[in-house]
Design a protein around this motif. Structure first.
Motif, mmCIF file in Angstrom:
data_model
loop_
_atom_site.group_PDB
_atom_site.id
_atom_site.type_symbol
_atom_site.label_atom_id
_atom_site.label_comp_id
_atom_site.label_asym_id
_atom_site.label_seq_id
_atom_site.Cartn_x
_atom_site.Cartn_y
_atom_site.Cartn_z
ATOM 1 N N ALA A 257 0.823 -1.208 0.000
ATOM 2 C CA ALA A 257 0.000 0.000 0.000
ATOM 3 C C ALA A 257 0.860 1.262 0.000
ATOM 4 N N LEU A 258 1.873 1.273 0.848
ATOM 5 C CA LEU A 258 2.698 2.478 0.965
ATOM 6 C C LEU A 258 3.606 2.674 -0.245
ATOM 7 N N LEU A 259 3.924 1.593 -0.935
ATOM 8 C CA LEU A 259 4.678 1.746 -2.182
ATOM 9 C C LEU A 259 3.842 2.514 -3.208
ATOM 10 N N LEU A 260 2.555 2.199 -3.288
ATOM 11 C CA LEU A 260 1.659 2.911 -4.202
ATOM 12 C C LEU A 260 1.480 4.373 -3.773
ATOM 13 N N VAL A 261 1.488 4.603 -2.470
ATOM 14 C CA VAL A 261 1.322 5.960 -1.936
ATOM 15 C C VAL A 261 2.501 6.857 -2.316
ATOM 16 N N ARG A 262 3.657 6.257 -2.570
ATOM 17 C CA ARG A 262 4.835 7.069 -2.836
ATOM 18 C C ARG A 262 4.703 7.936 -4.089
ATOM 19 N N VAL A 263 3.848 7.549 -5.012
ATOM 20 C CA VAL A 263 3.607 8.408 -6.176
ATOM 21 C C VAL A 263 2.979 9.721 -5.710
ATOM 22 N N ASP A 264 1.968 9.622 -4.855
ATOM 23 C CA ASP A 264 1.371 10.827 -4.263
ATOM 24 C C ASP A 264 2.401 11.606 -3.451
ATOM 25 N N ALA A 265 3.254 10.881 -2.725
ATOM 26 C CA ALA A 265 4.266 11.543 -1.907
ATOM 27 C C ALA A 265 5.227 12.340 -2.771
ATOM 28 N N GLY A 266 5.574 11.794 -3.947
ATOM 29 C CA GLY A 266 6.456 12.519 -4.855
ATOM 30 C C GLY A 266 5.829 13.801 -5.351
ATOM 31 N N VAL A 267 4.531 13.751 -5.659
ATOM 32 C CA VAL A 267 3.818 14.970 -6.049
ATOM 33 C C VAL A 267 3.776 15.935 -4.863
#
Length: 464
Positions: free
Chosen positions: A54-64
């Motif tokens: 789940a948190l791996l997928l969240v990292r895209v949002d984190a990059g933004v």
């Protein structure tokens, strides 16, 4: 209302951030202790395996979110269109991932999780991703310490939702659902605290401006998180759920050291961005940040080296004692990881995210084959940890080289050596006393830890 980030008081922001991070760390530690005691090593491993995905997928949002934080922290920028772009991206990303994940889960057996857990993973992506966007945006407005207190509130709410679900028998699903619920409520609160409404004026130019930074910050966030999370995945494949449980619980013991470093670097990134946008010098703030980033990790490493099994048994239960070597390994690679943080933050804050991206990508490309080889042919748990340690040492050297070329020279200030000397003395004293004390129950273990901490800080005070 945004603040003048170039005039940010780094000391007060860092102090407030540290208090928030330590509170958060304490809550997280209480949570993982309870999770470990209720679920055991295998159940704890299953939860963290699902959470890692789940948190791996969240990292895209984190990059933004990193890109948003950088752009809105520049003096004179209009934050409204940036918020619009960030929220629009998050909505599209969640829809895309949810549709793909549910389709794959329905027609294949690719995911080693129940449909209920898969649904919870998507919920974590939707809520935690939203929080990453809003909270980093809030930090970029000039409130880095307040953003960390928001994260602390999120930890309180999350634990409050997780524990009833855990004790009701929902296990992994309950922990993920509790995380999603607590995060969503906090995200709404952060949005209200920011007081900025999305705006469409200049939307196109803003999107292009954000993309220039995000084209590096998004892949950097994904690569960096995959680099961290892949350890859990590889350990799970090579050594099983129990080994994942040892690894994740060991991480929780050294988390306060990373919390300290992250607290200081969080404020550093915002101030460096403001200073750079005005063409001002940034090296002094970087030196001060590096000097105190490792204040806790050095004594934690030597403490773990002195009594690893006793610490694991005391905090997580007798079945975790055999995970002592994992604690030593994790603490060792955290030393080098923590001292890199200020350099990466300064490079991103000074509008040079491409260097962080290339360094992280090179680290991943070296780490993956090395971890697979050591994990498969030597030891599924320790082999992966040794691979991570090797790469972190190389990264630390690389960041010092970049500092020499772009930040005015190598940065190894005197306080680091004082901290190292104090930690070594603490280790010698604890090793000398340890045979005289029975470490079979929690009170003497905690007492010895407190004594070691007193030796460390007293020596450090004298040397300073």
């Amino acid at each position: 209302m945004a603040e003048n980030t170039a005039e940010l008081d780094l000391g007060s922001e860092a102090l407030s951030s540290v208090a928030a991070k330590f509170t958060m760390s304490g809550l997280g530690f209480v949570g993982v202790v309870l999770f470990a005691r209720v679920l055991g090593p295998a159940g704890t491993g299953r939860y963290y395996f699902a959470l890692a995905i789940a948190l791996l997928l969240v990292r895209v949002d984190a990059g933004v979110g990193v890109a948003l934080k950088k752009r809105v922290s520049e003096v004179g920028s209009d934050p409204r269109p940036y918020l619009t772009v960030g929220l629009a991206f998050h909505f599209v990303w969640v829809i895309l991932v949810a549709a793909t994940t549910l389709t794959v889960a329905h027609y294949t057996a690719f995911f080693p999780m129940t449909p209920l857990v898969v649904t919870a993973v998507i919920s974590v992506l939707a809520t935690v991703g939203l929080f990453q966007i809003l909270n980093r945006f809030y930090a970029g407005l000039g409130y880095p310490s307040r953003s960390l207190w928001a994260d602390t509130i999120r930890s309180v709410l999350t634990l409050g939702f997780q524990l009833p679900l855990l004790f009701a028998g929902y296990e992994t699903f309950g922990l993920l659902a509790g995380l999603a619920a607590g995060t969503f409520i906090t995200a709404i609160g952060v949005s209200a605290a920011a007081g900025i409404r999305p705006g469409l004026k200049g939307f196109r130019n803003t999107g292009e401006d954000l993309f220039i930074f995000a084209r590096y910050s998004v892949p950097t966030a994904v690569v960096e998180d995959f680099y961290k999370r892949v350890d859990v995945i590889l350990i799970g494949f090579f050594a099983g759920d129990a080994a994942v449980g040892f690894y994740e619980t060991a991480l929780r013991i050294v988390t306060p050291a990373q919390q300290l470093s992250g607290s200081i670097s969080n404020a550093l990134g915002v101030k460096v961005s403001g200073l750079t946008s005005l063409g001002k010098e940034i090296r002094g703030d970087i030196v001060n940040t590096v000097a105190y980033s490792g204040l806790l990790i050095l004594p934690m490493f030597f403490g773990a080296l002195a009594m690893p099994a006793a610490l694991m048994r005391t905090f997580f239960g007798s079945s975790f004692g055999v995970g002592g070597p994992a604690l030593v390994g994790v603490a060792s690679f955290f030393i080098f990881y923590i001292y890199q943080d200020p350099f990466a933050t300064a490079l991103e804050g000074s509008d040079r995210p491409q260097f962080v991206f290339w360094l992280r990508t090179a680290a991943l490309l070296i780490h993956l084959p090395l971890a697979v080889i050591l994990g498969y042919y030597w030891d599924g748990l320790l082999g992966v940890i040794v691979a991570t340690l090797s790469v972190e040492v190389l990264l630390f050297i690389a960041y010092q080289y970049v500092s020499e070329r772009m930040l005015g020279g190598v940065i190894l200030p005197r306080p680091i050596w004082a901290q190292l000397g104090s930690a070594v003395l603490m280790y010698v004293v604890v090793i000398a006393i340890r045979p005289l004390i029975s470490l079979s129950w929690w009170l003497p273990v905690v007492g010895l830890v407190a004594f070691g901490a007193a030796i460390y800080f007293a020596t450090l005070t004298a040397l300073s």
